[in-house]
Write a protein that holds these residues in place. Structure first.
Motif, PDB file in Angstrom:
ATOM      1  N   HIS A 143       0.678  -1.133  -0.108  1.00 60.95           N
ATOM      2  CA  HIS A 143      -0.097   0.141  -0.017  1.00 60.95           C
ATOM      3  C   HIS A 143       0.836   1.286   0.127  1.00 60.95           C
ATOM      4  O   HIS A 143       0.482   2.326  -0.529  1.00 60.95           O
ATOM      5  CB  HIS A 143      -0.976  -0.032   1.393  1.00 60.95           C
ATOM      6  CG  HIS A 143      -0.193   0.324   2.463  1.00 60.95           C
ATOM      7  ND1 HIS A 143       0.427  -0.837   3.469  1.00 60.95           N
ATOM      8  CD2 HIS A 143       0.037   1.443   2.968  1.00 60.95           C
ATOM      9  CE1 HIS A 143       0.797   0.011   4.337  1.00 60.95           C
ATOM     10  NE2 HIS A 143       0.381   1.247   4.298  1.00 60.95           N
ATOM     11  N   MET A 144       2.255   0.927   0.591  1.00 54.07           N
ATOM     12  CA  MET A 144       3.065   2.386   0.384  1.00 54.07           C
ATOM     13  C   MET A 144       3.387   2.603  -0.924  1.00 54.07           C
ATOM     14  O   MET A 144       3.894   3.791  -1.108  1.00 54.07           O
ATOM     15  CB  MET A 144       4.322   1.946   1.086  1.00 54.07           C
ATOM     16  CG  MET A 144       3.993   1.738   2.616  1.00 54.07           C
ATOM     17  SD  MET A 144       3.495   3.219   3.658  1.00 54.07           S
ATOM     18  CE  MET A 144       4.881   4.123   3.495  1.00 54.07           C
ATOM     19  N   MET A 145       3.459   1.927  -1.875  1.00 52.34           N
ATOM     20  CA  MET A 145       3.902   2.313  -3.282  1.00 52.34           C
ATOM     21  C   MET A 145       2.978   3.321  -3.884  1.00 52.34           C
ATOM     22  O   MET A 145       3.637   4.487  -4.230  1.00 52.34           O
ATOM     23  CB  MET A 145       3.877   0.884  -4.084  1.00 52.34           C
ATOM     24  CG  MET A 145       5.017   0.019  -3.653  1.00 52.34           C
ATOM     25  SD  MET A 145       6.827   0.628  -3.831  1.00 52.34           S
ATOM     26  CE  MET A 145       7.194   1.022  -5.352  1.00 52.34           C
ATOM     27  N   PRO A 146       1.711   3.079  -4.132  1.00 58.69           N
ATOM     28  CA  PRO A 146       0.886   4.106  -4.681  1.00 58.69           C
ATOM     29  C   PRO A 146       0.994   5.487  -3.710  1.00 58.69           C
ATOM     30  O   PRO A 146       0.891   6.697  -4.174  1.00 58.69           O
ATOM     31  CB  PRO A 146      -0.584   3.721  -4.841  1.00 58.69           C
ATOM     32  CG  PRO A 146      -0.475   2.350  -3.909  1.00 58.69           C
ATOM     33  CD  PRO A 146       0.833   1.832  -3.732  1.00 58.69           C
ATOM     34  N   LEU A 147       1.068   5.341  -2.605  1.00 59.16           N
ATOM     35  CA  LEU A 147       0.998   6.240  -1.669  1.00 59.16           C
ATOM     36  C   LEU A 147       2.133   7.049  -1.798  1.00 59.16           C
ATOM     37  O   LEU A 147       2.310   8.547  -1.943  1.00 59.16           O
ATOM     38  CB  LEU A 147       0.815   5.735   0.021  1.00 59.16           C
ATOM     39  CG  LEU A 147       0.507   6.795   1.182  1.00 59.16           C
ATOM     40  CD1 LEU A 147      -0.826   7.548   0.695  1.00 59.16           C
ATOM     41  CD2 LEU A 147       0.565   6.258   2.216  1.00 59.16           C
ATOM     42  N   LEU A 148       3.228   6.434  -1.650  1.00 63.20           N
ATOM     43  CA  LEU A 148       4.694   7.319  -2.119  1.00 63.20           C
ATOM     44  C   LEU A 148       4.600   7.919  -3.282  1.00 63.20           C
ATOM     45  O   LEU A 148       5.108   8.877  -3.281  1.00 63.20           O
ATOM     46  CB  LEU A 148       5.914   6.351  -1.579  1.00 63.20           C
ATOM     47  CG  LEU A 148       6.102   6.045  -0.233  1.00 63.20           C
ATOM     48  CD1 LEU A 148       7.141   5.112  -0.047  1.00 63.20           C
ATOM     49  CD2 LEU A 148       6.331   7.284   0.659  1.00 63.20           C
ATOM     50  N   GLY A 149       4.259   7.033  -4.318  1.00 63.04           N
ATOM     51  CA  GLY A 149       4.133   7.519  -5.670  1.00 63.04           C
ATOM     52  C   GLY A 149       3.433   8.850  -5.633  1.00 63.04           C
ATOM     53  O   GLY A 149       3.863   9.849  -6.503  1.00 63.04           O
ATOM     54  N   LYS A 150       2.146   8.940  -4.988  1.00 61.69           N
ATOM     55  CA  LYS A 150       1.280  10.075  -4.907  1.00 61.69           C
ATOM     56  C   LYS A 150       2.228  11.149  -4.356  1.00 61.69           C
ATOM     57  O   LYS A 150       2.140  12.422  -4.795  1.00 61.69           O
ATOM     58  CB  LYS A 150       0.244   9.630  -4.219  1.00 61.69           C
ATOM     59  CG  LYS A 150      -0.914  10.799  -4.176  1.00 61.69           C
ATOM     60  CD  LYS A 150      -2.217  10.184  -3.310  1.00 61.69           C
ATOM     61  CE  LYS A 150      -2.201  10.619  -1.958  1.00 61.69           C
ATOM     62  NZ  LYS A 150      -3.401  10.496  -1.161  1.00 61.69           N
ATOM     63  N   ILE A 183      -3.530  -2.259 -14.176  1.00 57.09           N
ATOM     64  CA  ILE A 183      -3.036  -1.119 -13.201  1.00 57.09           C
ATOM     65  C   ILE A 183      -2.924  -1.322 -12.039  1.00 57.09           C
ATOM     66  O   ILE A 183      -2.283  -0.579 -11.274  1.00 57.09           O
ATOM     67  CB  ILE A 183      -4.171  -0.104 -13.618  1.00 57.09           C
ATOM     68  CG1 ILE A 183      -3.512   1.435 -13.428  1.00 57.09           C
ATOM     69  CG2 ILE A 183      -5.357   0.031 -12.806  1.00 57.09           C
ATOM     70  CD1 ILE A 183      -4.050   2.442 -13.930  1.00 57.09           C
ATOM     71  N   ALA A 184      -3.544  -2.536 -11.456  1.00 54.64           N
ATOM     72  CA  ALA A 184      -3.300  -2.755 -10.117  1.00 54.64           C
ATOM     73  C   ALA A 184      -2.066  -3.748  -9.742  1.00 54.64           C
ATOM     74  O   ALA A 184      -2.065  -3.989  -8.827  1.00 54.64           O
ATOM     75  CB  ALA A 184      -4.670  -3.459  -9.440  1.00 54.64           C
ATOM     76  N   ALA A 195      -0.549  13.837 -14.550  1.00 54.90           N
ATOM     77  CA  ALA A 195      -0.632  12.411 -15.456  1.00 54.90           C
ATOM     78  C   ALA A 195      -0.280  11.435 -14.788  1.00 54.90           C
ATOM     79  O   ALA A 195      -0.812  10.100 -14.720  1.00 54.90           O
ATOM     80  CB  ALA A 195       0.093  12.767 -16.632  1.00 54.90           C
ATOM     81  N   LEU A 196       1.012  11.378 -13.840  1.00 52.61           N
ATOM     82  CA  LEU A 196       1.155  10.410 -13.154  1.00 52.61           C
ATOM     83  C   LEU A 196       0.491  10.203 -11.775  1.00 52.61           C
ATOM     84  O   LEU A 196       0.430   9.059 -11.161  1.00 52.61           O
ATOM     85  CB  LEU A 196       2.734  10.240 -12.579  1.00 52.61           C
ATOM     86  CG  LEU A 196       3.850  10.220 -13.836  1.00 52.61           C
ATOM     87  CD1 LEU A 196       5.274  10.569 -13.505  1.00 52.61           C
ATOM     88  CD2 LEU A 196       3.629   8.693 -14.170  1.00 52.61           C
ATOM     89  N   HIS A 197      -0.291  11.029 -11.295  1.00 53.86           N
ATOM     90  CA  HIS A 197      -0.851  11.000 -10.108  1.00 53.86           C
ATOM     91  C   HIS A 197      -2.197  10.265 -10.297  1.00 53.86           C
ATOM     92  O   HIS A 197      -2.570   9.218  -9.470  1.00 53.86           O
ATOM     93  CB  HIS A 197      -1.461  12.599  -9.680  1.00 53.86           C
ATOM     94  CG  HIS A 197      -2.229  12.457  -8.467  1.00 53.86           C
ATOM     95  ND1 HIS A 197      -3.461  12.568  -8.584  1.00 53.86           N
ATOM     96  CD2 HIS A 197      -1.905  12.451  -7.037  1.00 53.86           C
ATOM     97  CE1 HIS A 197      -4.179  12.739  -7.466  1.00 53.86           C
ATOM     98  NE2 HIS A 197      -3.219  12.648  -6.636  1.00 53.86           N
ATOM     99  N   THR A 198      -2.994  10.441 -11.577  1.00 52.28           N
ATOM    100  CA  THR A 198      -4.097   9.789 -11.615  1.00 52.28           C
ATOM    101  C   THR A 198      -4.113   8.272 -11.606  1.00 52.28           C
ATOM    102  O   THR A 198      -4.881   7.582 -11.127  1.00 52.28           O
ATOM    103  CB  THR A 198      -4.959  10.469 -13.310  1.00 52.28           C
ATOM    104  OG1 THR A 198      -4.672  11.745 -12.949  1.00 52.28           O
ATOM    105  CG2 THR A 198      -5.977   9.482 -13.352  1.00 52.28           C
ATOM    106  N   PRO A 199      -3.290   7.621 -12.512  1.00 49.24           N
ATOM    107  CA  PRO A 199      -3.159   5.933 -12.108  1.00 49.24           C
ATOM    108  C   PRO A 199      -2.903   5.455 -10.911  1.00 49.24           C
ATOM    109  O   PRO A 199      -3.242   4.460 -10.493  1.00 49.24           O
ATOM    110  CB  PRO A 199      -2.351   5.736 -13.285  1.00 49.24           C
ATOM    111  CG  PRO A 199      -1.387   6.754 -13.577  1.00 49.24           C
ATOM    112  CD  PRO A 199      -2.165   8.039 -13.343  1.00 49.24           C
ATOM    113  N   GLN A 200      -2.088   6.252 -10.084  1.00 52.30           N
ATOM    114  CA  GLN A 200      -1.675   5.868  -8.949  1.00 52.30           C
ATOM    115  C   GLN A 200      -2.729   5.779  -7.996  1.00 52.30           C
ATOM    116  O   GLN A 200      -2.940   4.991  -6.854  1.00 52.30           O
ATOM    117  CB  GLN A 200      -0.447   6.372  -8.297  1.00 52.30           C
ATOM    118  CG  GLN A 200       0.708   6.292  -9.246  1.00 52.30           C
ATOM    119  CD  GLN A 200       2.015   6.627  -8.821  1.00 52.30           C
ATOM    120  OE1 GLN A 200       2.465   5.873  -8.106  1.00 52.30           O
ATOM    121  NE2 GLN A 200       2.439   7.824  -9.483  1.00 52.30           N
ATOM    122  N   VAL A 201      -3.725   7.024  -7.986  1.00 53.42           N
ATOM    123  CA  VAL A 201      -4.790   7.085  -7.050  1.00 53.42           C
ATOM    124  C   VAL A 201      -5.972   6.538  -7.572  1.00 53.42           C
ATOM    125  O   VAL A 201      -6.931   6.369  -6.899  1.00 53.42           O
ATOM    126  CB  VAL A 201      -5.164   8.680  -6.417  1.00 53.42           C
ATOM    127  CG1 VAL A 201      -4.012   9.172  -5.924  1.00 53.42           C
ATOM    128  CG2 VAL A 201      -5.463   9.357  -7.752  1.00 53.42           C
TER     129      VAL A 201
END
Lengths: 563, 396, 433
Positions: B46-53, B201-202, B274-280
């Motif tokens: 769960h940290m990966m998309p969070l940190l990516g965000k 995507i997941a 653009a990188l935010h959208t796929p991660q959240v």
């Protein structure tokens, strides 16, 4: 940030103030006497009641016990067959929801707190002896029936006001079955206003009935064209389809006449809506015009000051309700100074605690006050809960009146008056008082003012307090038309900034003209583009306007503008 | 526009930061993918998309600080550029769902099907191609910023007026995107994505790749910003920030400088979005909320504006704080967050980096007492023209 | 020096993150509490509606614990604040499931919140109970829809107005977002099928939080003055309702003349203003506080004792949480475990009494059966029920009145096991290549 306040010279100002005061006085005098709520919408025809065997009042009332809605409907029909004196109190009680069935078996009408009378006889009842009470509930259809029956029963009442409302009711629900009754009443009517209403009601019945002669319809069309409101238009349009050929030209002419009149008044209505929206914007923005415009503080917590003002109103009203219910109608008058003081003090506290450390760094005040706005919102949410609070409209701010073809609601009219009064008072304070003088001196040249002995820190604090207090006043007004919730302020903060920037920072007149322009423009666009696009268009307009006049409508000239 | 030979000017600090970011871009996904579950050094899923965000937020804060901290343009609408980039990517991802939507319509996204749309609006054309979407994430915000800036800077709209009309811009966009008739999904926005570049995507690998891309984007933006602020253009930006009129009188085209920086910054923000959208997994009009833009300003302020590392730090800290507060103190977290903003503005006017800087300055001053008060402006009087509102405060 | 700066920033970041990690870490053991996630907005624009639902969940959990918990284990609420921020909702949903390891989540109010967390529940195989009436057009394996779908609210309300009030002209007024848009599309098709002409339908959308209703109320009055009975079907969202009703009251739009039937106005919204001028306007729900049943009386009394406010009202979404919570508890007991797959397998077909004297059954499409009640607003802020469907209405995931969805069916039991099964092609829509 030194946006300099350059208010008009004292002489010109005094003149304009006097004009404003005179205008206000006239306004209040002209509309101070309340006219009756004059909304007379078109309704559908009330159903004709089956001729039941005549019953006596006691029997009918007893039959209403545990009756379902259709049973009640039959009872209302039966009551209509009785005389006015007998049936009216029961019908009115049923409509008002004060007719109760008690566990003791009596049908009781509540006439006051813990005071009851027996429905059929009118004799007083001992509240304690009644046992559990259950109010008889009615629905819309029944409510319409009762109104129609009461209308029929009271056509010949001795009070002209009652007769007027009976005739208005007949007009609102034109029922051919009532025509003989109406014509009888019309023959004996002497009051000219009641006569006119009765004639209109008769015209409505004739048009609705579908069996009138061409001549009658022509005459009715004339009467309704003279009345000229939307209800008339509806009736005329409705009659067009079934009317005999000979009456058509008259009907069409009447329709065209009413349409023209409505279109003409429609523009007026838009202007009024715009002025009203403008007055709301003005109230919300005027405090900001002081803190932002005069002091150069970007106060993102301004909306929260408005919100606190609304909550003060809520608290005051609650106190009044619990301790002095009789004063409810003046609770707003008490709330006005209370809200001003509370938000003013909060403002002073904010200035002393936070803002004063940030002078010379205007954009940082934005960040600190944004944080503050989060805190205030959550604080209010913690204290009062997240849900809406109920702030009531006093009776003098409820309903609407008709002015020509305009429908003007009282609460919006009073808010306009209030906004103009606050504006005028602020002008006086800024231009005609010693405090105003000091304030202008400090904002124009802080060091010089300080050198001349002005206690600049106090002036700063009081100025910020004044701006916040005025925001609190806006809260009192907004509590009358909007939600009282922790989010209240958020809905107005951006609009307020738009008004101040559009009008020109540092100028109260700019706020007035800006608010009114934006309000009226918004209301003229809305019918064509819808509420969302209208608002977007206004925002785009402001963005483009600022390109054309980078310092707003009332731009300051000279060295002050360059600062 | 940027003169050549700027690379020599890139300081060692900038290279270090970029290096660290690139190392994170490699190491964090590695630890997530390669290490076994439960390993002490493994980054949980769960940290990966969070940190990516957070990384995309950091890029946004950096972009804002380039215009605010270095050029004096306080944009209260920067989240709009971010959101536009996000929407462009979201549109591509919606097209990628293809026939796998609930209505199995091969072309139309679900929300268009049930609202009875018959064909794709023209502005959705081309978004099935990744390259087109990727270019749009940059050029849509860039174009908006160019038009907006071209108007505003030519007319010399400055200071709070500019801030307020940027706010008006993002507010108008928010209202527009809320409209269902616009064809961007209204309040629900774009969501329910399935694939990106043919990958689910997941999947952890996709997440890791998106994280790396975010870190690399941040590193590249950081390097670019470092280059700019160290160039002659950077000097000019600071001149415009501190005394626009003077810079103009000296013959510099202040409006061109501002326009260039503003547009570039918007493009960076768009890429971050653009990188935010796929991660959240969602982009909706809430992203245009004026409050969101103010939050970006706060990130920069908390970290320390007028520096390039500060905004990155601020964005990470404030966002992480928000994530933490909303779960651990759901009832009172706004007090904490609001209190933090007030505290930072009052007591840390130059942000976290400012505190470090003054600590360091104090330490250096004690060591070399001969160089007293190095770099501190002794005159706190705000006697400068109003067009230099930023960084005018007295040094603490 | 530069080096040090970079490292310190990273250390700070890592510190905060690890603190947030350990805060929620837990290890599953026997007898460990069952964790119930509560995913509602406690701040921001939606707090006004959702805070009550958070309290409702705490109330239900407390009650269940007082009754001995579930499977002999206590229940433990895990509350988060999604702050009316939908990307944050997805992040926190992921946190609840992955870090806090909750067994079930009750949450969301808006459709966008549900849409935003849906992929998370699908990916991590969590359970979400969604308590608010919504636009339909969805059925997901991991989500249970305990609020009304359009056929359980909108269509019966329109039927009532048409048959009982003889309405011929319709104003469909809503806030511009997906629920009103979809509901109005469904109603428009339904009305046209019933023979209503296009010019007798006026559709109007307003932005969120719209506060100046002068023009729109005037338009409604104008539309309603043709001499034919007119009604307003309002899907105006919570916040904007107070100024809307106030303007209606002040412009004198009486229920006898132009009734307004609302789908988003309940007891909670009415407590925000004086309803005396609005008596007779209507709302359609599946629950009213005024319904006179022993279950409801007990629920209200317990709720008021819990919240320590003897004036606090109850509303429809609260009942939906009540039903959802009880259905989940029954499913856990039936399955003997809180495991998501077991609960999903066990819950379909389970029944629990609702608060209005009927029975809520979990249907294979993950919607429930509900009665439809039409109430008229009274001057005390309550509703007087004027109509009730004779039978319970099963929730329909896919509307029969939308061209795209009339052939779709949801059934999460074997052998179909599909949320969007096309009854014509006999293919599960999303699975088709």
């Amino acid at each position: 940030m030194r946006g300099f306040a350059r208010f008009p010279g004292a002489c010109g100002f005094a003149r304009s103030l006097r004009a404003l005061a005179a205008f206000l006085l006239l306004f209040v005098l002209a509309f101070g006497l309340r006219t009756a709520q004059a909304q007379e919408p078109a309704g559908e025809a009330a159903p004709a009641f089956a001729e039941a065997a005549p019953q006596d009042l006691a029997g009918i009332v007893a039959g209403m016990r545990d009756a379902d809605l259709s049973g009640l409907r039959a009872s209302v029909g039966a009551l209509g067959a009785l005389g006015e004196v007998e049936a009216l109190p029961v019908l009115q009680a049923l409509a008002a929801g004060t007719l109760n069935q008690s566990a003791s078996g009596a049908m009781a009408i509540r006439i006051g707190p813990d005071r009851f009378v027996e429905a059929a006889t009118g004799e007083p009842l001992e509240a304690a002896s009644l046992g559990a009470l259950k109010a008889l509930r009615i629905n819309n259809a029944l409510r319409r029936d009762i109104a129609a029956v009461i209308g029929g029963l009271t056509l010949r009442n001795e009070d002209p006001a009652v007769r007027r409302s009976a005739a208005a009711q007949m007009f609102a629900s034109p029922d051919p079955a009532n025509l003989p009754l109406l014509e009888e009443a019309l023959a004996g009517e002497e009051d000219s206003r009641v006569r006119r209403l009765m004639e209109q009601a008769r015209a409505a019945i004739l048009l609705r009935g579908g069996s009138a002669s061409a001549e009658e319809i022509t005459q009715a069309a004339g009467i309704l064209a003279a009345r000229g409101d939307r209800a008339s238009l509806g009736l005329l349009n409705g009659a067009l389809a079934s009317a005999p050929e000979a009456a058509r030209p008259a009907l069409q002419e009447a329709v065209a006449k009413v349409r023209n009149r409505l279109a003409y008044w429609g523009i007026g209505q838009n202007v009024w809506s715009g002025i009203s929206l403008g007055s709301v914007l003005l109230l919300a923005a005027i405090g900001l015009a002081i803190t932002f415009g005069v002091m150069g503080v970007i106060n993102m917590a301004h909306g929260e000051m408005v919100m606190i003002g609304a909550y003060v109103t809520f608290v005051v009203q609650n106190l009044v309700r619990t301790h002095h219910p009789g004063l409810f109608d003046v609770s707003l008058a008490i709330a006005v100074p209370a809200a001003f003081l509370v938000t003013g003090l909060v403002g002073v506290a904010i200035e002393r605690g936070i803002i004063r450390w940030l002078y010379g760094r205007p954009l940082e005040t934005l960040l600190a006050t944004w944080g503050l706005s989060l805190i205030i919102q959550q604080g209010v949410r913690s204290i009062f809960g997240a849900t809406n609070q109920n702030v009531g409209n006093p009776s003098w701010m409820s309903g609407a009146f008709e002015l020509g073809g305009l429908t003007i609601t009282w609460n919006r009219l009073w808010i306009l008056v209030f906004a103009l009064a606050v504006f005028a008072l602020l002008l006086v304070v800024l231009n005609r008082t010693f405090f105003g003088l000091q304030m202008r001196a400090v904002t124009q040249n802080r060091r010089m003012a300080s050198a001349m002995g002005v206690r600049t820190p106090w002036v700063d604090a009081l100025t910020f307090g004044l701006g916040s207090g005025v925001a609190g006043l806006a809260g009192v007004a907004l509590s009358q038309i909007d939600n009282v919730s922790p989010n209240l302020g958020q809905g107005y903060i951006i609009d307020s900034f738009m008004v101040v920037v559009f009008g020109g920072v540092g100028n109260l007149w700019g706020a007035l003209v800006g608010a009114m322009t934006l309000g009226i423009a918004n209301k003229f666009l809305e019918p064509y583009w819808g509420a969302v696009l209208a608002k977007i268009a206004i925002l785009v307009f402001i963005i483009l306007f600022i390109q054309y006049r980078p310092r707003g409508l009332f731009a300051l000239k000279g060295r002050a503008a360059e600062a | 526009m940027i003169a050549g030979g700027l690379f020599n000017r890139l300081g060692s600090r900038a290279l270090w930061v970029a290096g660290i970011l690139l190392a994170i871009a490699v190491l964090a996904p590695l630890s997530n993918l390669a290490l076994p579950e439960g390993h002490a050094l493994r980054l949980p899923n769960h940290m990966m998309p969070l940190l990516g965000k957070y990384l995309t937020y950091a890029t946004l804060a950096l972009a804002l600080d380039l215009v605010w901290g270095y050029c004096g343009i306080l944009s209260l609408g920067h989240a709009a550029f971010f959101a536009l980039g996000g929407y462009a990517m979201g549109m591509h991802l919606m097209r990628q769902i293809g026939p796998y939507g609930v209505y199995a319509n091969p072309v139309l996204p679900d929300f268009m099907v049930f609202l009875g749309w018959k064909e794709l609006p023209w502005y959705w054309l081309g978004f099935d191609q990744f390259w087109f979407a990727a270019l749009t994430t940059m050029f849509a915000p860039g174009l908006l910023a160019f038009l907006f800036g071209w108007l505003a800077f030519k007319s010399r709209v400055t200071g709070v007026y500019l801030s307020i009309i940027t706010q008006a811009m993002t507010y108008a966009l928010m209202l527009a995107f809320f409209r269902n008739d616009m064809g961007f999904g209204g309040n629900n926005g774009l969501t329910g994505f399935r694939e990106i570049l043919g990958r689910p995507i997941a999947a952890p690998e996709t997440r890791a790749a998106l994280f790396s891309a975010s870190a690399i984007l941040l590193a590249l933006c950081f390097l670019l910003c470092s280059l700019i602020v160290r160039s002659k253009l950077g000097k000019l930006m600071i001149a415009v920030r501190d005394a626009e009129s003077r810079a103009r009188f000296l013959g510099y085209r202040a409006d061109h400088v501002k326009l260039f920086v503003f547009t570039l910054s918007a493009m960076m923000a768009g890429l971050a979005g653009a990188l935010h959208t796929p991660q959240v997994g969602i982009i909706n009009p809430g992203a245009f909320d004026p409050g969101a833009s103010i939050e970006v300003v706060i990130w920069a302020a908390v970290g320390g504006r007028g520096t390039l590392i500060g905004p990155i730090l601020g964005a990470g800290l404030v966002s992480a704080g928000k994530s933490w507060f909303t779960t651990s103190f759901p009832e009172i977290w706004l007090f904490l967050l609001g209190g933090l903003f007030v505290f930072v503005t009052l007591f840390m006017p130059r942000g976290i980096l400012g505190v470090f800087a003054s600590l360091r300055a104090g330490w250096a001053a004690r060591r070399a007492s001969a160089r007293k008060q190095a770099g501190v402006d002794p005159d706190p009087e705000p006697s400068e023209p109003e067009s230099a509102p930023v960084l005018r405060e007295a040094a603490p | 020096m530069a080096d040090w700066m970079g490292l310190s920033g990273r250390a700070l970041l890592a510190g905060v993150l690890s603190a947030s990690l350990t805060a929620g870490a837990a290890f599953a053991q026997e007898g460990e509490p069952i964790k119930v996630g509560i995913l509602h907005s406690l701040s921001g624009t939606m707090a006004i509606s959702e805070t009550t639902l958070k309290d409702t969940m705490l109330f239900l959990i407390e009650k269940q614990n007082a009754a001995g918990g579930l499977l002999g284990r206590p229940l433990e609420p895990v509350t988060v604040d999604i702050a009316s921020d939908w990307p944050l909702a997805a992040e926190l949903a992921r946190r609840l499931i992955e870090v806090d390891k909750v067994d079930v989540v009750f949450g969301c109010w808006t459709s966008v919140c549900r849409k935003s967390v849906l992929p998370v529940f699908e990916e991590l195989n969590g359970l979400l109970f969604y308590p608010v009436q919504y636009e339909g057009e969805e059925s997901q394996r991991n989500v249970f829809y305990t609020g009304a779908s359009p056929n359980q609210q909108a269509i019966p309300a329109v039927d009532y107005l048409m048959n009982e009030e003889g309405v011929e002209r319709w104003v469909l007024a809503g806030t511009d977002y997906v629920y009103p848009q979809t509901t109005n599309l469904i109603l428009e098709r339904y009305l046209k099928d019933k023979g209503v002409a296009a010019e007798d339908i006026l559709i109007n959308y307003t932005p969120f939080g719209h506060s100046d209703w002068q023009t729109i109320v005037s338009d409604i009055v104008a539309f309603g003055s043709t001499g034919r009975k007119t009604a307003v079907v309002s899907t105006i969202n919570g916040d904007a309702n107070v100024p809307f009703y106030r303007e209606l009251a002040n412009q004198g739009v009486k229920a006898e003349d132009i009734p307004v039937v609302a789908f988003s106005v309940g007891e909670e919204e009415l407590s925000g203003f004086d309803t005396a001028p609005l008596v007779g306007h209507l709302a359609a729900w599946n629950y009213f506080m005024s319904v006179d049943t022993p279950e409801n009386a007990a629920f209200i009394a317990d709720w008021r004792a819990f919240i320590k406010d003897d004036k606090r009202v109850t509303n429809d979404p609260m009942e939906a949480h009540y039903i959802g919570f009880n259905l989940w508890a029954k499913a856990v007991e039936a399955a003997g475990t809180t495991d998501a797959d077991a609960v999903i397998g066990a819950i379909v077909g389970l029944e629990t009494p609702n608060l209005t004297g009927g029975v809520a059954t979990m249907l294979p499409n993950h919607h429930i059966t509900k009665p439809v009640l039409i109430g008229e607003i009274q001057d005390d802020g309550q509703f007087f029920v004027v109509s009730e469907t004779p039978d319970l209405v099963p929730g329909d995931a896919w509307s029969d009145f939308l061209p795209g969805s009339k052939d779709l069916e949801a059934d999460w039991t074997d052998p179909v096991n599909c949320g969007n099964f096309n009854t014509v092609t006999k293919v599960c829509g999303a699975a088709a290549p």
